[in-house]
Motif scaffolding. Structure first.
Motif, short mmCIF file in Angstrom:
data_model
loop_
_atom_site.label_atom_id
_atom_site.label_comp_id
_atom_site.label_asym_id
_atom_site.label_seq_id
_atom_site.Cartn_x
_atom_site.Cartn_y
_atom_site.Cartn_z
N PHE A 214 0.84 -1.19 0.00
CA PHE A 214 0.00 0.00 0.00
C PHE A 214 0.88 1.25 0.00
N ASP A 215 0.58 2.17 -0.90
CA ASP A 215 1.22 3.48 -0.90
C ASP A 215 0.31 4.42 -0.14
N VAL A 216 0.85 5.06 0.89
CA VAL A 216 0.08 5.96 1.75
C VAL A 216 0.81 7.29 1.80
N SER A 217 0.10 8.36 1.49
CA SER A 217 0.70 9.69 1.59
C SER A 217 0.01 10.46 2.71
N PHE A 218 0.80 10.87 3.70
CA PHE A 218 0.29 11.71 4.78
C PHE A 218 0.36 13.19 4.41
N ASP A 219 0.47 13.48 3.13
CA ASP A 219 0.50 14.86 2.64
C ASP A 219 -0.68 15.63 3.22
N ASP A 220 -0.40 16.75 3.82
CA ASP A 220 -1.42 17.60 4.44
C ASP A 220 -2.06 16.99 5.67
N SER A 221 -1.51 15.91 6.20
CA SER A 221 -2.04 15.30 7.41
C SER A 221 -1.27 15.84 8.61
N ASP A 222 -1.86 16.81 9.28
CA ASP A 222 -1.18 17.44 10.40
C ASP A 222 -1.78 17.09 11.75
N CYS A 223 -2.78 16.20 11.74
CA CYS A 223 -3.41 15.77 12.99
C CYS A 223 -3.90 14.33 12.83
N ILE A 224 -4.24 13.72 13.94
CA ILE A 224 -4.61 12.30 13.93
C ILE A 224 -5.86 12.05 13.10
N ASP A 225 -6.83 12.96 13.12
CA ASP A 225 -8.05 12.75 12.34
C ASP A 225 -7.76 12.65 10.85
N SER A 226 -6.91 13.52 10.34
CA SER A 226 -6.60 13.46 8.91
C SER A 226 -5.77 12.22 8.57
N VAL A 227 -4.90 11.78 9.48
CA VAL A 227 -4.13 10.56 9.26
C VAL A 227 -5.06 9.36 9.22
N LEU A 228 -6.00 9.29 10.15
CA LEU A 228 -6.95 8.17 10.17
C LEU A 228 -7.80 8.13 8.90
N SER A 229 -8.18 9.29 8.40
CA SER A 229 -8.94 9.36 7.14
C SER A 229 -8.08 8.94 5.96
N THR A 230 -6.82 9.37 5.96
CA THR A 230 -5.90 8.99 4.89
C THR A 230 -5.69 7.48 4.88
N LEU A 231 -5.47 6.89 6.04
CA LEU A 231 -5.28 5.44 6.11
C LEU A 231 -6.54 4.70 5.68
N GLU A 232 -7.69 5.22 6.06
CA GLU A 232 -8.95 4.60 5.63
C GLU A 232 -9.04 4.58 4.11
N ARG A 233 -8.71 5.69 3.49
CA ARG A 233 -8.79 5.80 2.03
C ARG A 233 -7.71 4.96 1.35
N ASP A 234 -6.45 5.15 1.75
CA ASP A 234 -5.34 4.52 1.03
C ASP A 234 -5.22 3.02 1.28
N LEU A 235 -5.71 2.53 2.42
CA LEU A 235 -5.71 1.10 2.70
C LEU A 235 -7.05 0.46 2.34
N ASP A 236 -7.98 1.28 1.87
CA ASP A 236 -9.31 0.81 1.52
C ASP A 236 -9.91 -0.01 2.66
N LEU A 237 -9.88 0.60 3.86
CA LEU A 237 -10.36 -0.10 5.05
C LEU A 237 -11.84 -0.43 4.93
N PRO A 238 -12.28 -1.50 5.58
CA PRO A 238 -13.67 -1.94 5.45
C PRO A 238 -14.64 -0.95 6.09
N GLU A 239 -15.92 -1.14 5.77
CA GLU A 239 -16.96 -0.24 6.26
C GLU A 239 -17.03 -0.20 7.78
N TRP A 240 -16.66 -1.27 8.45
CA TRP A 240 -16.76 -1.31 9.91
C TRP A 240 -15.64 -0.56 10.62
N TYR A 241 -14.70 0.00 9.86
CA TYR A 241 -13.63 0.80 10.46
C TYR A 241 -14.23 1.97 11.23
N GLY A 242 -13.82 2.14 12.48
CA GLY A 242 -14.43 3.13 13.36
C GLY A 242 -13.73 4.47 13.46
N HIS A 243 -12.72 4.73 12.63
CA HIS A 243 -12.04 6.02 12.57
C HIS A 243 -11.42 6.43 13.91
#
Length: 147
Positions: free
Chosen positions: A41-70
């Motif tokens: 998986f290629d993951v870019s934390f570009d513009d991720s300056d806080c945990i919420d944006s990192v969690l959203s980036t990981l959700e998107r880039d890892l294609d996490l399942p629907e049950w992921y709780g952020h």
């Protein structure tokens, strides 16, 4: 190091961990991982300056399942399950983490604790999980064979 040697290293769960990987080696590691049957998986934390944006980036880039709780607990659950993306092992190549590291070092550390816990759980099952950053951070060693 030959492509075959790199593949052998990447499938060795006892060597897996969190490492610094120069940008120039990303393509080589990705090709070796995929040739070895590992999900990469290629993951870019570009513009991720806080945990919420990192969690959203990981959700998107890892294609996490629907049950992921952020949250970090849900991230650990996903990283130690991967039933939604079964493979012989897992490689995360993370770029642009220097923003998070500088802006929110506590969250950077917390995310790495989740990665380390997931790596340890996969190691117990003899499956490798690797996390590579393109930055040098405290505690991140270079992959020995590529240093």
């Amino acid at each position: 190091m030959s492509q075959n040697d790199l593949q052998n290293l990447l499938v060795d769960a006892t060597q897996a961990g969190i490492y610094h990987l120069p940008v120039t080696a990303h393509r080589v590691v990705k090709a070796a991982a995929e040739a070895a049957g590992l999900a990469c998986f290629d993951v870019s934390f570009d513009d991720s300056d806080c945990i919420d944006s990192v969690l959203s980036t990981l959700e998107r880039d890892l294609d996490l399942p629907e049950w992921y709780g952020h949250n970090l607990d849900a991230l650990k659950d996903c990283l130690t399950d991967f039933s939604w993306f079964e493979a012989a092992g897992y490689v995360l190549i993370i770029t642009r983490a220097e923003i998070l590291q500088a802006q929110d070092p506590v969250s950077f550390h917390a995310v790495n604790e989740v990665f380390a816990a997931a790596i340890a759980e996969w190691r117990l099952q003899d499956l490798p999980m690797w996390v590579f950053y393109d930055l040098r951070a405290d505690g991140l060693a270079a992959l020995p064979t590529l240093a």
